[in-house]
Design a protein around this motif. Sequence first.
Motif, PDB file in Angstrom:
ATOM      1  N   THR A 103      -6.614  13.267  -1.529  1.00 50.37           N
ATOM      2  CA  THR A 103      -5.508  12.311  -1.544  1.00 50.37           C
ATOM      3  C   THR A 103      -6.002  10.925  -1.135  1.00 50.37           C
ATOM      4  OG1 THR A 103      -4.767  12.738   0.727  1.00 50.37           O
ATOM      5  CG2 THR A 103      -3.922  14.191  -1.005  1.00 50.37           C
ATOM      6  N   TYR A 104      -5.151   9.921  -1.334  1.00 50.79           N
ATOM      7  CA  TYR A 104      -5.660   8.558  -1.211  1.00 50.79           C
ATOM      8  C   TYR A 104      -4.567   7.550  -0.851  1.00 50.79           C
ATOM      9  CZ  TYR A 104      -3.983   8.598  -6.101  1.00 50.79           C
ATOM     10  OH  TYR A 104      -3.233   8.743  -7.236  1.00 50.79           O
ATOM     11  N   VAL A 105      -5.039   6.309  -0.635  1.00 49.20           N
ATOM     12  CA  VAL A 105      -4.172   5.143  -0.470  1.00 49.20           C
ATOM     13  C   VAL A 105      -4.378   4.253  -1.685  1.00 49.20           C
ATOM     14  CG1 VAL A 105      -3.655   3.099   0.930  1.00 49.20           C
ATOM     15  CG2 VAL A 105      -4.362   5.231   2.045  1.00 49.20           C
ATOM     16  N   ILE A 113       1.872   5.309   6.884  1.00 49.86           N
ATOM     17  CA  ILE A 113       1.000   4.140   6.808  1.00 49.86           C
ATOM     18  C   ILE A 113       1.739   2.937   7.385  1.00 49.86           C
ATOM     19  CG2 ILE A 113       1.753   3.587   4.451  1.00 49.86           C
ATOM     20  CD1 ILE A 113      -1.113   2.589   3.900  1.00 49.86           C
ATOM     21  N   ASP A 120       0.267  12.088  -0.740  1.00 48.78           N
ATOM     22  CA  ASP A 120       0.016  13.183   0.194  1.00 48.78           C
ATOM     23  C   ASP A 120      -0.445  14.481  -0.462  1.00 48.78           C
ATOM     24  OD1 ASP A 120       2.391  13.946  -0.964  1.00 48.78           O
ATOM     25  OD2 ASP A 120       3.572  13.906   0.885  1.00 48.78           O
ATOM     26  N   THR A 148       0.731   5.753   0.190  1.00 46.93           N
ATOM     27  CA  THR A 148      -0.073   6.952   0.409  1.00 46.93           C
ATOM     28  C   THR A 148       0.364   8.063  -0.539  1.00 46.93           C
ATOM     29  OG1 THR A 148       1.431   7.722   2.157  1.00 46.93           O
ATOM     30  CG2 THR A 148      -0.513   6.467   2.840  1.00 46.93           C
ATOM     31  N   VAL A 205      -3.552   4.678   8.806  1.00 47.95           N
ATOM     32  CA  VAL A 205      -3.113   5.757   7.928  1.00 47.95           C
ATOM     33  C   VAL A 205      -3.172   7.083   8.675  1.00 47.95           C
ATOM     34  CG1 VAL A 205      -3.493   6.958   5.733  1.00 47.95           C
ATOM     35  CG2 VAL A 205      -4.056   4.522   5.932  1.00 47.95           C
ATOM     36  N   ALA A 257      -2.817  12.202   2.984  1.00 47.33           N
ATOM     37  CA  ALA A 257      -2.470  10.854   3.450  1.00 47.33           C
ATOM     38  C   ALA A 257      -0.962  10.768   3.613  1.00 47.33           C
ATOM     39  CB  ALA A 257      -2.981   9.809   2.467  1.00 47.33           C
ATOM     40  N   ASN A 258      -0.520  10.385   4.801  1.00 49.71           N
ATOM     41  CA  ASN A 258       0.902  10.479   5.125  1.00 49.71           C
ATOM     42  C   ASN A 258       1.449   9.103   5.514  1.00 49.71           C
ATOM     43  OD1 ASN A 258       3.404  11.529   6.738  1.00 49.71           O
ATOM     44  ND2 ASN A 258       2.590  13.325   5.709  1.00 49.71           N
ATOM     45  N   ASP A 288      -3.409  11.029   8.608  1.00 45.36           N
ATOM     46  CA  ASP A 288      -3.782  12.197   7.801  1.00 45.36           C
ATOM     47  C   ASP A 288      -3.196  13.409   8.506  1.00 45.36           C
ATOM     48  OD1 ASP A 288      -4.944  14.264   6.376  1.00 45.36           O
ATOM     49  OD2 ASP A 288      -6.862  13.244   6.142  1.00 45.36           O
ATOM     50  N   TYR A 328       0.866  -1.176   0.000  1.00 40.13           N
ATOM     51  CA  TYR A 328       0.000   0.000   0.000  1.00 40.13           C
ATOM     52  C   TYR A 328       0.902   1.226   0.000  1.00 40.13           C
ATOM     53  CZ  TYR A 328      -4.082  -2.839   1.369  1.00 40.13           C
ATOM     54  OH  TYR A 328      -5.104  -3.750   1.414  1.00 40.13           O
TER      55      TYR A 328
END
Length: 219
Positions: free
Chosen positions: A67-69, A90, A47, A45, A101, A87-88, A103, A43
């Motif tokens: 933003t997403y994973v 993980i 940002d 992230t 996750v 998203a930072n 944020d 996975y």
Amino acid sequence: MKSTVEIFKFEKQQRSLVHLKTIEHELLQSVNDIVALGPEQFYATRDHYFTSHFLSLLEMFIGLQWTYVLFYSPREVKVVAGGFSSANGITVSLDKKYIYVADVMAKNIHVMKIHDNWDLTRLKVIQLDTLVDNLTIDPDTGDILAGCHPNAMKLLVYNPKDPPGSEVLRIQDVLSEKPRISTEYANSGSVLQGSSVASVYNRRLLIGTIFHKALYCVL
């Protein structure tokens, strides 16, 4: 803002790394952190949504949650969770059933369940009063350790006479209705500036920073 993921093999006897592969994909942009699930599965992230420096600053200040994973494997690459401000960090739980996750701009940690098809379902959000950067797991307890920034403005506008502080939080009983949050380390910046990650092993704590030094602590 383009990103690659580099895969290395650790040669234990030589204590060295051998480069195996470079992974590139159109969805791998502005990658902040990854957590490995297998030899070529992870996975990651993202940002920032925009690749322009100006627009990425703008999205941060107006609070866009774009933003997403994403999940990567040689067979499939897909976005598996969205709605993050930034998203930072993980990481994955010890039993490999949950993803955590950070944020950073929303000051919270998202707890997400992993499904058989690698999709993620958000179970809960743990709200904190600090900017959450990178996450690790205590290998003995399964607790989350979070490297945090207690004052965002001191990071953005650096003043050596009034430097940004450091903070490491421990989150216990993550899946319970009321997770327990405690401070593992805190400093105004006189010793450590801009803590971004903390890792614990055998009652030893190592704290990393964005641009300062590392701190080794005996618990």
